[in-house]
Structure formats: structure tokens, C-alpha cells
Design an enzyme around this catalytic site. Structure first.
Site, PDB file in Angstrom:
ATOM      1  N   CYS A 182       5.768   9.891  -0.379  1.00 39.40           N
ATOM      2  CA  CYS A 182       4.482   9.393   0.114  1.00 39.40           C
ATOM      3  C   CYS A 182       3.305  10.196  -0.434  1.00 39.40           C
ATOM      4  CB  CYS A 182       4.447   9.368   1.640  1.00 39.40           C
ATOM      5  SG  CYS A 182       5.759   8.363   2.370  1.00 39.40           S
ATOM      6  N   GLY A 242       0.823  -1.189   0.000  1.00 36.27           N
ATOM      7  CA  GLY A 242       0.000   0.000   0.000  1.00 36.27           C
ATOM      8  C   GLY A 242       0.865   1.250   0.000  1.00 36.27           C
ATOM      9  N   GLY A 243       0.233   2.389   0.019  1.00 36.25           N
ATOM     10  CA  GLY A 243       0.978   3.646   0.071  1.00 36.25           C
ATOM     11  C   GLY A 243       1.438   4.119  -1.291  1.00 36.25           C
ATOM     12  N   HIS A 275      14.519   4.301  -0.596  1.00 32.90           N
ATOM     13  CA  HIS A 275      15.292   3.516   0.356  1.00 32.90           C
ATOM     14  C   HIS A 275      16.761   3.641  -0.001  1.00 32.90           C
ATOM     15  CE1 HIS A 275      11.648   1.858   1.872  1.00 32.90           C
ATOM     16  NE2 HIS A 275      11.396   1.106   0.818  1.00 32.90           N
ATOM     17  N   GLY A 288       4.551   1.092   4.915  1.00 27.67           N
ATOM     18  CA  GLY A 288       3.702   0.631   3.822  1.00 27.67           C
ATOM     19  C   GLY A 288       3.666  -0.888   3.855  1.00 27.67           C
ATOM     20  N   GLY A 325       6.804  -3.218   5.159  1.00 31.02           N
ATOM     21  CA  GLY A 325       6.924  -2.773   6.540  1.00 31.02           C
ATOM     22  C   GLY A 325       7.311  -1.325   6.691  1.00 31.02           C
ATOM     23  N   PHE A 326       8.479  -1.070   7.306  1.00 28.51           N
ATOM     24  CA  PHE A 326       8.841   0.299   7.676  1.00 28.51           C
ATOM     25  C   PHE A 326      10.241   0.647   7.194  1.00 28.51           C
ATOM     26  CE2 PHE A 326      10.372  -2.339  11.195  1.00 28.51           C
ATOM     27  CZ  PHE A 326      11.653  -1.853  11.403  1.00 28.51           C
ATOM     28  N   ILE A 337       4.924   6.564  -3.268  1.00 26.35           N
ATOM     29  CA  ILE A 337       6.337   6.446  -3.607  1.00 26.35           C
ATOM     30  C   ILE A 337       7.233   6.879  -2.451  1.00 26.35           C
ATOM     31  CG2 ILE A 337       6.514   8.777  -4.611  1.00 26.35           C
ATOM     32  CD1 ILE A 337       8.346   7.471  -6.780  1.00 26.35           C
TER      33      ILE A 337
END
Length: 265
Positions: free
Chosen positions: A215, A74-75, A80, A186, A197-198, A77
Site C-alpha cells: 500500500c 484506487g490505492g 492477494h 481499494g 473492495g477489501f 500495490i
């Protein structure tokens, strides 16, 4: 919830390419569904990469055509890369699944971890993740020498900070004293088992976020532990603290099936 297993996949010079980590998530996800492995959290750093969740709009991607990996979480862009602690909790939840409750538990663990380093963080209603709250609007510095009354973001819903100078860049939100996200979340839930996850910003170069609309949020920015605390903070310092708080929160949680309201005649 069952005892958590932590797997440290790779950091620094051993940072894990995104596709490799995604493949490992799917492998562990399948094994967790059949109870071959316990609840598992994969922890790692990635080399620089932009990933786009299912709700990402075309105008939120890099304007210069930088490659983006489209994923099934979900979420929207995000980025990382080095200096960011990424965690992929792969947990079995009761059905019907309460996705919001799962996200809140991850937020709670990260809020506690930040507090241990002396940084107060919070949730923002309607926005997932962990945030450093900004000053009230009337106390924030003006942008470009102009009064906040002339801030174009107040009247233009499609305002694009990438086209309007560094004073609007997401990486400069701390200087503007605006709300800024320090940890993005997400997730995806398939067959009752969580994925993705995070991502907690420890000491990354936040200018990577300036090439996208992080986001999908145009009126806030990004933060990191190092910038907010004004000192160097390393992944090595943060990793055991995050593990401990994830363990405390997730192992003691008693997730319950989401309540389904029955329709009345």
C-alpha cells in the site's frame, strides 16, 4: 440500501484467478447499473498475485521483476493469495457519490468481524483499511540492537525495508509492535456503482508482502487474524461472520449523496 446478494466464487483448491474475478466484476457491475441484479458481494480467494492500483509508484513494485497486474482501482500495490478473504462489493450508490463514506462502511463491517474473533482493530487517520494498532514508540523493542533514535525510517523518507534486513520486513511488524494492516481496501466507482473492495488477512503467509511496499506504506506492516490471535483461523470460520457483518452494515446503511458546497461570490 437494497438486500445484498452474496456470491461465493471459489476458495482453496477452487481459488479464482485474478483476471477471471475481474471479468466477473465488470459483468456484474454492468448488470447492477441497469438494475438487472441487486447489490452483490463477490467473495473468494485468489492464487498468489500482486495487483497495483493507479497510484502505485515504480519503486514500490517487486525488485526482482515479479509480474504485477495493473488495475483500475484506487490505492497502491498489494498482494492477494491463499489464506486471504477477498470481497468485491458491487453496490449502487446515490450521486454525487461519497467514496469515503463507502470505504468507512466496509471498514466498520470488518472491524466488527475481527472483534467477534476477539481481536480489537481500528482505523488509522489518513490511511484506509483496518489496522491492529502498535505500542507507543517508546515501548517498542529496538531494531537490530539499536536504539529507536537510530531507526533510519525516521530520517529517510525513501527508506526501503526490502534492502535492510528482515527486522524491517512488513511481515515482522507484529514483533516490532508497530501498526499493522489486517485488511486492505481499494475501490473504484464507475457510473455510480462500486467495484473492487477489501482483502482480509485470515491466515496467509505474510512474507509475500515483504517483496513490495504494501500500500506504499514504509513505516508499518501487515497482520493476520491467525498471527494476532496465536491460533489457527480458517477462511471457512471467517466467511459467514464477514457476510453477516457486511449484511448488517450495508443493508441498514442509508447512503446519501455527497454534499456539494456552493461557491460563494
Amino acid at each position: 440500501m437494497s438486500e445484498l446478494r452474496f456470491v461465493r466464487m471459489g476458495f482453496g483448491g477452487d481459488a479464482v484467478v485474478y483476471q477471471e474475478a475481474w471479468d466477473e466484476q465488470r459483468r456484474v457491475h454492468a448488470a447492477r447499473f441497469t438494475d438487472e441484479v441487486p447489490d452483490t458481494v463477490l467473495l473468494l480467494e485468489h492464487p498468489p498475485v500482486y495487483t497495483a492500483g493507479r497510484r502505485t509508484a515504480d519503486d514500490e513494485r517487486p525488485l526482482d521483476g515479479t509480474p504485477v497486474v495493473d488495475v483500475d482501482r484506487g490505492g497502491k500495490i498489494t498482494w492477494h493469495g491463499p489464506g486471504q478473504l477477498v470481497g468485491y462489493p458491487i453496490l449502487k450508490l446515490p450521486r454525487p457519490v461519497d467514496v469515503v463514506a463507502h470505504v468507512r462502511r466496509l471498514e466498520d463491517a470488518l472491524i466488527r468481524a475481527c472483534a467477534e474473533f476477539g481481536l480489537e482493530t481500528s482505523r488509522v487517520e489518513g490511511r484506509s483499511g483496518v489496522w491492529v494498532l502498535g505500542d507507543p514508540v517508546e515501548r517498542r523493542p529496538s531494531l537490530g540492537g539499536l536504539s529507536l533514535d537510530f531507526d533510519p525510517r525516521l530520517t529517510d523518507e525513501e527508506f526501503d525495508p526490502r534492502l535492510n534486513g528482515p527486522e524491517y520486513a512488513p511481515s515482522n511488524a507484529g514483533q516490532r509492535r508497530e501498526d499493522r494492516k489486517i485488511a486492505a481496501i481499494g475501490i473504484r466507482v464507475a457510473k455510480g456503482v462500486t467495484m473492487h473492495g477489501f482483502a482480509l488477512n485470515v491466515n496467509p503467509d505474510n512474507k509475500w508482502f515483504d517483496r513490495i511496499i504494501p500500500c506504499g506504506i514504509r513505516d508499518a506492516g501487515v497482520a493476520s487474524l491467525a498471527n494476532e490471535l496465536g491460533r489457527d483461523v480458517t477462511i471457512d470460520e471467517v466467511l459467514p461472520v464477514v457476510e453477516r457483518h457486511l449484511k448488517d452494515v450495508l443493508e441498514t446503511a442509508e447512503p446519501k449523496p455527497r454534499e456539494i458546497e456552493k461557491a460563494t461570490a
